[in-house]
Structure formats: structure tokens, C-alpha cells
Scaffold this active site. Structure first.
Site, short mmCIF file in Angstrom:
data_model
loop_
_atom_site.label_atom_id
_atom_site.label_comp_id
_atom_site.label_asym_id
_atom_site.label_seq_id
_atom_site.Cartn_x
_atom_site.Cartn_y
_atom_site.Cartn_z
CG HIS A 276 -16.01 -21.56 -28.31
ND1 HIS A 276 -16.05 -21.55 -29.59
CD2 HIS A 276 -15.03 -20.97 -28.10
CE1 HIS A 276 -15.18 -21.20 -30.62
NE2 HIS A 276 -14.79 -20.92 -29.73
CG ASP B 281 2.64 -21.36 -36.98
OD1 ASP B 281 2.82 -19.93 -36.23
OD2 ASP B 281 1.01 -21.76 -36.30
CE1 TYR C 140 1.45 6.01 -43.78
CE2 TYR C 140 2.57 4.34 -45.58
CZ TYR C 140 1.99 5.35 -44.98
OH TYR C 140 0.86 3.94 -45.49
CB ALA D 64 3.14 -19.01 -32.37
CG PHE E 160 -3.30 -22.21 -33.59
CD1 PHE E 160 -3.40 -22.26 -32.10
CD2 PHE E 160 -3.88 -20.93 -34.73
CE1 PHE E 160 -4.66 -21.71 -31.94
CE2 PHE E 160 -4.21 -20.17 -33.30
CZ PHE E 160 -4.79 -20.25 -32.04
CG ASP E 161 -7.97 -22.09 -33.61
OD1 ASP E 161 -7.12 -21.31 -33.86
OD2 ASP E 161 -8.67 -21.95 -32.16
CE LYS F 167 -0.53 -17.13 -29.29
NZ LYS F 167 -0.84 -17.31 -30.91
C1 LIG Z 1 -2.16 -17.13 -31.70
C2 LIG Z 1 -1.27 -18.51 -32.62
C3 LIG Z 1 -1.73 -17.87 -34.22
C4 LIG Z 1 -2.36 -16.76 -34.21
O1 LIG Z 1 -1.94 -15.86 -33.83
P1 LIG Z 1 -2.66 -14.60 -33.40
O2 LIG Z 1 -1.64 -13.60 -33.14
O3 LIG Z 1 -3.57 -14.77 -32.70
O4 LIG Z 1 -3.79 -13.94 -35.00
C5 LIG Z 1 -1.33 -18.97 -35.23
N1 LIG Z 1 -0.25 -20.28 -34.88
C6 LIG Z 1 -0.55 -20.61 -33.61
C7 LIG Z 1 1.17 -21.72 -33.71
C8 LIG Z 1 -0.47 -19.47 -32.45
O5 LIG Z 1 -0.93 -20.30 -31.59
#
Ligand SMILES: *Cc1c(COP(=O)(O)O)cnc(C)c1O
Length: 457
Positions: A448, A213, A71, A215, A123-124, A256
Site C-alpha cells: 500500500h 501497550d 550524555y 500509546a 497493533f501492526d 500519541k
Molecule cells: C503507534 C503505535 C505503536 C508503535 O509506535 P511507533 O512510535 O510508531 O513506533 C505501537 N502500539 C500502538 C498501539 C501504537 O498505536
């Protein structure tokens, strides 16, 4: 060679099922023509997303066995932390179970009413987390990003003139500037090191923290290696270290470029901010040495981060995506150019010229792709981002009608990709047979995912 052979061989296989056209027709009818509602075991090649869909290596699977599930103070956490410190240079590391939790922790701490977060493009989930904390999310992509046919390099960049203007006019009201690498929402387009450097300089000048960000940082660094003068001789790790050295912190969806199925993290220089985020982490995710993940997940991420930066892997990865894009371009199919890092985006408006936006040309193409070939892509267009104006009853749609074919990492071979391209070429030959759609059900938000439709005959 147009496409280097896969730099791995296959040790474990997962069966995928070929269905008949009749079966697919039935499944489509049952799903209201919405490919989100089709079970994955009836999909032959699934290009819905590149998020969490990658294949782990033998080294990562071996890591799962030695995961330390303590833990507190897990060995696996220290390995995870060491990898992130080594690559990013940021001393404070916070594990989260996905990227969006990292966003939630950060934006619920730094945002308030009247503030604006600025990004090359949010990103969304990033935008949603900024807005959920009553702040404004402002996108400042370079103007070339809005023209899909323009094959210009580094279309993921931030518009620096606009950035300086906004930093000046909103002084004291910008808690953060974000660079999304690669720029997911504009087609996985890379950001140049020069643009990162200049953004960082402006942020310092105006006293605003600058986060990445990240990813798809490894794919972005590959494009810098290939396309930006002065980086050819450098290792991807070296380029990544330089990238992060310009920022004050970062967060990552490890689903990613870290080549795992779940995970994420935040990392930063500011120890006070990090402590605040850790307090929230304990409340919503878990103790600071696991943060909503199992010890084995932390092991797999620590290994995957380095595998995702390997030269041979990135060369194959980006070439595979480009190969698909070029096969479509050669056949006269319009796509977003240049081909980005993780997906090919088909211009559905030009593919289905005979279908107006209010009849969802992008969704119509995803239906054709599944019906004819068992392939799943996703519409990014009028169904996802459009709505009907309640006053005029008229359709209001986005700038582009796209179908995204996102390529999972290390999952599909050249033959699968060729199959996808050839299927599209076949469909393109009789594209006038594709029918427009009308909605029979729509949810009030994020329609969607659950929409149901029928074909207009
Ligand atoms: C996928 C993604 C996120 C969100 O991450 P999750 O692991 O899906 O919660 C944030 N920013 C970018 C650029 C992403 O591609």
C-alpha cells in the site's frame, strides 16, 4: 453543546496551502493515485495518521529550551523518569525513540520459537516484532469488535473466556499477555477497567506477565471516566494509576497521547528484565538516560504526558472526533460505531456499493477525498491487507473495507473538521461517480505504501 470550543488559543500558526482541483488531479496522476506519494505541502487537511502529528504546547516548547543534553545522567531524563513513575507506578523506566523500538527490545528478549504472545489485538508493529522473533501473535478481541455497526461500549476488550482457554492449553508457552489501550486496530475502541482487572487476575493465576501497550492510555481513561460506572468523580491521573496498577509493565509510543512528535518508553516492575533490556538499549539506541532521544525530547514528553490527561483537553479531543463521526452518521454515511478515540473509520464498502473489493473501494474513496477537497485519509482494506491468490488468481481481502480519518491532536479547529465532514457529504451525494481501481504496480511486501493504480472507466 455538541462540541466544546478548543481549550487553547493559537500562538504560532503554520500555513496550509489550498490547491486547485486541476493541480490535485495532476498530483494524483503523478502519484499513481496513491495518496502516500503526494507531498504534504499539497494537502489541505492531513488525516493520514495521529502519530507524531500533534501540536506541542508553549510549556513543551519551553521545555525544549531547558533540555539537558548531557550524555549521562541528564536532568531531563530524571524529570521524564519521575513523570512515568508517578503515572504508572513502575520503578524501572527505559527511554526509546519510538514505540516499536520498545517492542523490539522486549520481544527479542522474551520470545522464542513455539511461544505465543496474546493480546486484545496486536497493533501492526507489535505483531511484526513478535513474529520477527519467531513467536506467534494471537489476537483475542471480544466478538462485538468484529461488527462495525454495533454501537456497543468497550469494544476494545479482551475475550476473557478465550483468554483463559488459551492460557490453560498453552501453559508454559505464553511469555506475555498484552492489552492495547485504546485498541487501535479495532477502531480506537476503549478497554474497560473491569476487563483490565479480570485479564490481570487471569494472568496472575497462570503466572504470565501482563503488559499494557499504552500509546493512547489517556484517551482510554477518558472513556472509562465517561462510560464505566464508578469513575465519574475521579481524575484521569487517578484512573490511569489504577489502570497501570493491574499490570506488570507497559510500553508507549509517546507520539500519541504524550503529545510529542517523537519518543517512547518501556516501564516495568521486574528489575532483572529491565537490566536485560537496558543492555540491548545501549547496543541499538543509546545510553540508558537518553535512549535514542535528545534531552529536549525527554522534557517535552514529561510535560506532554500530564497535558494529555487534562480533563478539558480530553473532553475537547474526544468530542471533536465524535463530532466528525456524528456529522457523517446524520447524513447516512456508515462508519465504525461507536466512534473511537483518535479516528473515524468510514465503511467504504457501503459508501462505494458499486465497487467490488478487488477494485479497492477504500482507495477509490481516498482518491475522491483528495481530488475534490485536498483531504488525505488512509485506506485500511484490500490494498493494505489483501492479496491476489497466486493459484486461483482471485482476490483475497480482509473482513472490512475502511477509510480511516485520523485526527492529529490540537492541530485542526472545528472549522477544519466541519470542512472535512461537508466535503464528504458532497462526495456522498454523487458517490456513484467514484471509479473502481486497478493496480499497475505492486511491491512484494507492504504494497500500500508504494502501489500505483489507475481508474477503471
Ligand atoms: C503507534 C503505535 C505503536 C508503535 O509506535 P511507533 O512510535 O510508531 O513506533 C505501537 N502500539 C500502538 C498501539 C501504537 O498505536
Amino acid at each position: 453543546m455538541r462540541f466544546p470550543a478548543e481549550p487553547f488559543r493559537i500562538k504560532v500558526v503554520e500555513k496550509i496551502r489550498r490547491t486547485t482541483r486541476d493541480e490535485r488531479e495532476q498530483l494524483l496522476q503523478r502519484a499513481g493515485l496513491n495518496v502516500f506519494l503526494i507531498p504534504s505541502d499539497s494537502i489541505y487537511v492531513d488525516l493520514l495518521t495521529d502519530s507524531g502529528t500533534g501540536a506541542m504546547s508553549d510549556q513543551q516548547w519551553a521545555g525544549l529550551m531547558i533540555g539537558d543534553e548531557s550524555y549521562a545522567g541528564s536532568k531531563s531524563f530524571f524529570k521524564f523518569e519521575a513523570a512515568i513513575r508517578d503515572i504508572t507506578g513502575f520503578p524501572n523506566v527505559i527511554p526509546t525513540h519510538q514505540g516499536r523500538v520498545a517492542e523490539n527490545l522486549l520481544f527479542s528478549t522474551i520470545c522464542s520459537e513455539g511461544t505465543t504472545v496474546i493480546a486484545n489485538t496486536h497493533f501492526d508493529t507489535t505483531r511484526a516484532n513478535v513474529e520477527a522473533n519467531r513467536a506467534e501473535a494471537l489476537d483475542l478481541p471480544v466478538k462485538e469488535a468484529l461488527d462495525p455497526s454495533l454501537g456497543k461500549l468497550f469494544k476494545g476488550n479482551m475475550d476473557l473466556v478465550k483468554l483463559e482457554h488459551e492460557l490453560k492449553s498453552r501453559k508454559g508457552h505464553v511469555p506475555l499477555v498484552v492489552m492495547t489501550v485504546t485498541n487501535n486496530s479495532t477502531g480506537g475502541q476503549p478497554v474497560s477497567m473491569e476487563n483490565v482487572r479480570a485479564t490481570s487476575k487471569l494472568c496472575k493465576q497462570y503466572g504470565v506477565p501482563f503488559f499494557i501497550d499504552c500509546a493512547r492510555f489517556a484517551e482510554n481513561c477518558w472513556f472509562i471516566h465517561e462510560l464505566e460506572p464508578g469513575y465519574k468523580g475521579k481524575a484521569i491521573l487517578e484512573i490511569a494509576r489504577e489502570l497501570f496498577s493491574h499490570a506488570d509493565g507497559c510500553w508507549m509510543s509517546a507520539k500519541k497521547d504524550a503529545l510529542v512528535n517523537i519518543g517512547g518508553f518501556l516501564a516495568m516492575n521486574d528489575s532483572d528484565l529491565s537490566r536485560k533490556l537496558q543492555q540491548k538499549l545501549i547496543l541499538i539506541e543509546g545510553f540508558p538516560t537518553y535512549g535514542g532521544l535528545a534531552g529536549r525530547d525527554l522534557e517535552a514528553i514529561a510535560v506532554g504526558l500530564y497535558e494529555g490527561m487534562e480533563h478539558d483537553y480530553l473532553q475537547y479531543r474526544t468530542a471533536q472526533v465524535r463530532f466528525l463521526g456524528e456529522m457523517l452518521l446524520d447524513a447516512g454515511i456508515s462508519i465504525v460505531r461507536p466512534v473511537g478515540g483518535h479516528a473515524v473509520f468510514i465503511d467504504a464498502r457501503s459508501f462505494c456499493e458499486h465497487i467490488p473489493p478487488e477494485q479497492f473501494p477504500g482507495v477509490a474513496l481516498t482518491v475522491a477525498l483528495y481530488r475534490e477537497a485536498g483531504i488525505r485519509g488512509v485506506e485500511i482494506g484490500s490494498l493494505m491487507f489483501g492479496h491476489t491468490d497466486p493459484k486461483t488468481g482471485k482476490h483475497v481481502g480482509p473482513h472490512l473495507e475502511l477509510v480511516r480519518l485520523a485526527i492529529p491532536r490540537r492541530v485542526y479547529t472545528t472549522s477544519h473538521i466541519t470542512y472535512v465532514a461537508e466535503s464528504l457529504l458532497e462526495i456522498y451525494k454523487s458517490r456513484e461517480k467514484i471509479k473502481g481501481l486497478r493496480l499497475t504496480y505492486e511491491a512484494p511486501v507492504l504494497r500500500h505504501f508504494t502501489a500505483r493504480m489507475e481508474e477503471i472507466s
